[in-house]
Design a protein around this motif. Sequence first.
Motif, PDB file in Angstrom:
ATOM      1  N   GLU A  86      47.767  61.200   1.436  1.00  0.00           N
ATOM      2  CA  GLU A  86      46.712  60.980   2.441  1.00  0.00           C
ATOM      3  C   GLU A  86      46.319  62.256   3.207  1.00  0.00           C
ATOM      4  O   GLU A  86      45.148  62.578   3.330  1.00  0.00           O
ATOM      5  CB  GLU A  86      47.212  59.931   3.425  1.00  0.00           C
ATOM      6  CG  GLU A  86      46.159  59.521   4.415  1.00  0.00           C
ATOM      7  CD  GLU A  86      46.776  58.715   5.556  1.00  0.00           C
ATOM      8  OE1 GLU A  86      46.051  58.498   6.503  1.00  0.00           O
ATOM      9  OE2 GLU A  86      47.962  58.334   5.466  1.00  0.00           O
ATOM     10  N   LYS A  87      47.327  62.995   3.661  1.00  0.00           N
ATOM     11  CA  LYS A  87      47.052  64.124   4.567  1.00  0.00           C
ATOM     12  C   LYS A  87      46.081  65.161   3.988  1.00  0.00           C
ATOM     13  O   LYS A  87      45.143  65.567   4.656  1.00  0.00           O
ATOM     14  CB  LYS A  87      48.372  64.803   4.924  1.00  0.00           C
ATOM     15  CG  LYS A  87      48.981  64.188   6.139  1.00  0.00           C
ATOM     16  CD  LYS A  87      50.088  65.045   6.680  1.00  0.00           C
ATOM     17  CE  LYS A  87      50.708  64.288   7.840  1.00  0.00           C
ATOM     18  NZ  LYS A  87      52.171  64.416   7.873  1.00  0.00           N
ATOM     19  N   GLY A  88      46.344  65.579   2.764  1.00  0.00           N
ATOM     20  CA  GLY A  88      45.528  66.652   2.171  1.00  0.00           C
ATOM     21  C   GLY A  88      44.137  66.197   1.764  1.00  0.00           C
ATOM     22  O   GLY A  88      43.168  66.970   1.848  1.00  0.00           O
ATOM     23  N   THR A  89      44.015  64.996   1.362  1.00  0.00           N
ATOM     24  CA  THR A  89      42.719  64.549   0.806  1.00  0.00           C
ATOM     25  C   THR A  89      41.807  63.859   1.808  1.00  0.00           C
ATOM     26  O   THR A  89      40.599  63.806   1.613  1.00  0.00           O
ATOM     27  CB  THR A  89      42.956  63.594  -0.378  1.00  0.00           C
ATOM     28  OG1 THR A  89      44.027  62.753  -0.068  1.00  0.00           O
ATOM     29  CG2 THR A  89      43.210  64.365  -1.658  1.00  0.00           C
ATOM     30  N   LYS A  90      42.374  63.341   2.886  1.00  0.00           N
ATOM     31  CA  LYS A  90      41.544  62.619   3.886  1.00  0.00           C
ATOM     32  C   LYS A  90      40.321  63.438   4.360  1.00  0.00           C
ATOM     33  O   LYS A  90      39.183  62.951   4.380  1.00  0.00           O
ATOM     34  CB  LYS A  90      42.411  62.256   5.103  1.00  0.00           C
ATOM     35  CG  LYS A  90      42.828  60.806   5.121  1.00  0.00           C
ATOM     36  CD  LYS A  90      41.746  59.954   5.737  1.00  0.00           C
ATOM     37  CE  LYS A  90      42.283  58.596   5.933  1.00  0.00           C
ATOM     38  NZ  LYS A  90      41.622  57.446   5.963  1.00  0.00           N
ATOM     39  N   PRO A  91      40.553  64.731   4.737  1.00  0.00           N
ATOM     40  CA  PRO A  91      39.382  65.513   5.192  1.00  0.00           C
ATOM     41  C   PRO A  91      38.308  65.638   4.112  1.00  0.00           C
ATOM     42  O   PRO A  91      37.111  65.630   4.415  1.00  0.00           O
ATOM     43  CB  PRO A  91      39.975  66.890   5.485  1.00  0.00           C
ATOM     44  CG  PRO A  91      41.437  66.687   5.616  1.00  0.00           C
ATOM     45  CD  PRO A  91      41.826  65.494   4.816  1.00  0.00           C
ATOM     46  N   LEU A  92      38.751  65.705   2.859  1.00  0.00           N
ATOM     47  CA  LEU A  92      37.761  65.825   1.771  1.00  0.00           C
ATOM     48  C   LEU A  92      36.918  64.562   1.686  1.00  0.00           C
ATOM     49  O   LEU A  92      35.694  64.599   1.499  1.00  0.00           O
ATOM     50  CB  LEU A  92      38.467  66.060   0.424  1.00  0.00           C
ATOM     51  CG  LEU A  92      39.180  67.412   0.281  1.00  0.00           C
ATOM     52  CD1 LEU A  92      39.888  67.498  -1.067  1.00  0.00           C
ATOM     53  CD2 LEU A  92      38.147  68.525   0.386  1.00  0.00           C
ATOM     54  N   ILE A  93      37.617  63.419   1.849  1.00  0.00           N
ATOM     55  CA  ILE A  93      36.870  62.155   1.805  1.00  0.00           C
ATOM     56  C   ILE A  93      35.895  62.084   2.984  1.00  0.00           C
ATOM     57  O   ILE A  93      34.753  61.644   2.853  1.00  0.00           O
ATOM     58  CB  ILE A  93      37.849  60.957   1.808  1.00  0.00           C
ATOM     59  CG1 ILE A  93      38.582  60.966   0.468  1.00  0.00           C
ATOM     60  CG2 ILE A  93      37.117  59.647   2.031  1.00  0.00           C
ATOM     61  CD1 ILE A  93      39.570  59.881   0.288  1.00  0.00           C
ATOM     62  N   SER A  94      36.356  62.591   4.122  1.00  0.00           N
ATOM     63  CA  SER A  94      35.463  62.556   5.293  1.00  0.00           C
ATOM     64  C   SER A  94      34.221  63.420   5.055  1.00  0.00           C
ATOM     65  O   SER A  94      33.091  63.048   5.397  1.00  0.00           O
ATOM     66  CB  SER A  94      36.277  63.007   6.506  1.00  0.00           C
ATOM     67  OG  SER A  94      35.483  63.617   7.422  1.00  0.00           O
ATOM     68  N   ILE A  95      34.414  64.606   4.434  1.00  0.00           N
ATOM     69  CA  ILE A  95      33.254  65.475   4.109  1.00  0.00           C
ATOM     70  C   ILE A  95      32.318  64.752   3.136  1.00  0.00           C
ATOM     71  O   ILE A  95      31.093  64.705   3.337  1.00  0.00           O
ATOM     72  CB  ILE A  95      33.734  66.818   3.489  1.00  0.00           C
ATOM     73  CG1 ILE A  95      34.440  67.668   4.542  1.00  0.00           C
ATOM     74  CG2 ILE A  95      32.553  67.595   2.906  1.00  0.00           C
ATOM     75  CD1 ILE A  95      35.159  68.878   3.973  1.00  0.00           C
ATOM     76  N   ALA A  96      32.940  64.156   2.091  1.00  0.00           N
ATOM     77  CA  ALA A  96      32.124  63.449   1.093  1.00  0.00           C
ATOM     78  C   ALA A  96      31.333  62.336   1.755  1.00  0.00           C
ATOM     79  O   ALA A  96      30.140  62.147   1.493  1.00  0.00           O
ATOM     80  CB  ALA A  96      33.024  62.909  -0.018  1.00  0.00           C
ATOM     81  N   ASN A  97      32.001  61.603   2.672  1.00  0.00           N
ATOM     82  CA  ASN A  97      31.319  60.500   3.370  1.00  0.00           C
ATOM     83  C   ASN A  97      30.150  61.016   4.196  1.00  0.00           C
ATOM     84  O   ASN A  97      29.066  60.419   4.228  1.00  0.00           O
ATOM     85  CB  ASN A  97      32.306  59.782   4.300  1.00  0.00           C
ATOM     86  CG  ASN A  97      32.932  58.601   3.579  1.00  0.00           C
ATOM     87  OD1 ASN A  97      32.272  57.914   2.794  1.00  0.00           O
ATOM     88  ND2 ASN A  97      34.218  58.375   3.806  1.00  0.00           N
ATOM     89  N   LYS A  98      30.361  62.152   4.873  1.00  0.00           N
ATOM     90  CA  LYS A  98      29.298  62.744   5.699  1.00  0.00           C
ATOM     91  C   LYS A  98      28.090  63.091   4.840  1.00  0.00           C
ATOM     92  O   LYS A  98      26.931  62.821   5.198  1.00  0.00           O
ATOM     93  CB  LYS A  98      29.830  64.013   6.378  1.00  0.00           C
ATOM     94  CG  LYS A  98      29.734  63.974   7.878  1.00  0.00           C
ATOM     95  CD  LYS A  98      29.799  65.360   8.402  1.00  0.00           C
ATOM     96  CE  LYS A  98      31.065  65.595   9.212  1.00  0.00           C
ATOM     97  NZ  LYS A  98      31.329  66.998   9.500  1.00  0.00           N
TER      98      LYS A  98
END
Length: 507
Positions: free
Chosen positions: A315-327
């Motif tokens: 979760e920790k490493g990939t969460k920000p990537l998902i947030s960018i993708a969502n944005k």
Amino acid sequence: MIEIKGQGTFTDAAEFFSDIFSTQYWPARWNCGKWTDFHGWLYIISDLMIWAAYFAIPFLLFRLITKRTDFPFPKIFWLFIAFILLCGATHLMDAVIFWWPAYRLSALLRFVTGTVSLFTVYALYKILPMVLNLRTAAQVEEEAEHRRRAEKQFSNVFAFSAVGMALVSPEGKFISVNPALSNFLGYSEQEMQNLTFQDITYIDDLDVDLQYVREMLDGKIVSYQLEKRYIKKDGSLWWGLLACSLMKDHEGKPDFFIAQIADLNNSKKLKDALEVMKRKDEFLSIAAHELKTPITSVKGALQILDVQLSKSDQEKGTKPLISIANKQVKKLTWLVNDLLDVARIQSGRLALSISTFKIEELVNEAMEQVFHERKDKNIVYQGEQSIEVEGDKLRLEQVLVNLLSNAIKYSPAKTDIIIKAERMEGQIRVSVIDFGIGIASEKIPHLFERYFRVESTSQNFSGLGIGLYISAEIVRMHKGSIGAESRLGEGSTFYFSIPTRSQDERT
Ligand code: ADP
């Protein structure tokens, strides 16, 4: 007393003509009766004076009709000449008879004079009505004045007309062209006179033009109109609306064409621009529809991925990537929705869902939406409290979000953005004020046009130029108004006003 015996008319006449110069039976007039010198010479000199005048007048008349061949009714002048000459001759004869009593010749001369005189009277009587119909010198002068005025008016129209004009020979050569036409085509008036219309007609338009010209020369049509392309001196094409008619000479033969050519280039350009705009609209509408489905599935996949990752230890490493993708997906969704809105506006399918709400709610929600975009900028709300409005809350939020996004986007420096809401005579006016790059005054009238972007800045800021167009349409549907004030380099104020009370009709 001399006695001449009558021997029958025929014999009399034969004798008369056979001895026409005979003076045998008559004394000279001097010897006939009682003439004093004074009386006789008075008679003779008077007759000679009359003869001299009657002899001179025909000469003058002769000079007149041989010099002025345009004189009407020349034959009557010849009759006048004969008649006056003969009258003169009878007077000469009267004088001569004082010494030479040729009374037979005198009688014949009088008969011929009488006949010619009666003939002249008859001829004069015949032509009199026509002579009476001739124009007087005053009338001719008046006509000439009319013609001079008409010519002057024509040459003024020719010289100052905004429409191109030309006189063209039946073969197509330019006889004269007006300044407007030479201006349109870039040739001097002199250069144009060395050209034919065929030389400067675009090849694709030549056949139809020549066909019309042939029909006109054949008398099948009297005029025609044609939208055609001319080749300018610099080789570029120029659209003109040609109205052409044929002038004939007094024998009915083709004399010259009158061509009037209106500049169609602006309306052609406008038509072309509208056509391009239409195609752009169609393309973007199709593209937006096509993008909708993949975006929805990417969105769904991201949500599932997010849930699954929450359960795992990655979760920790990939969460920000998902947030960018969502944005990014959110941005893409906005874009696609904007394009779909343009298509809806174009087809009149953009509908409002009216409710009553407080303006602060609208402002808060819009601020929330741009929260992540604003970066380090402060957005300050300076509004009256509890202003209630009636309208489509989501659509008005869309307007405000667009104005706020623009204010953020076009203010690269760390400057505040102010939102103002104020009541104004049954209206609520919401303004978004920024201290960004500003807009040149001549661009302001175009800001709300579809696809308009200020060229000087468009490379540095992403965008499609449709946000303000959609906003203006939404405000218009609320029976409101939208506008902008700006100073280049100092910032801009965008505002919209809508009625606070419900309106009976919303379009
Ligand atoms: P875009 O997606 O290009 O921002 P908009 O329709 O929202 O499209 O705006 C049209 C154009 O108006 C922009 O491209 C920009 O040149 C100009 N503009 C809009 N808002 C501002 C602003 N706050 N400051 C400066 N220029 C602006």
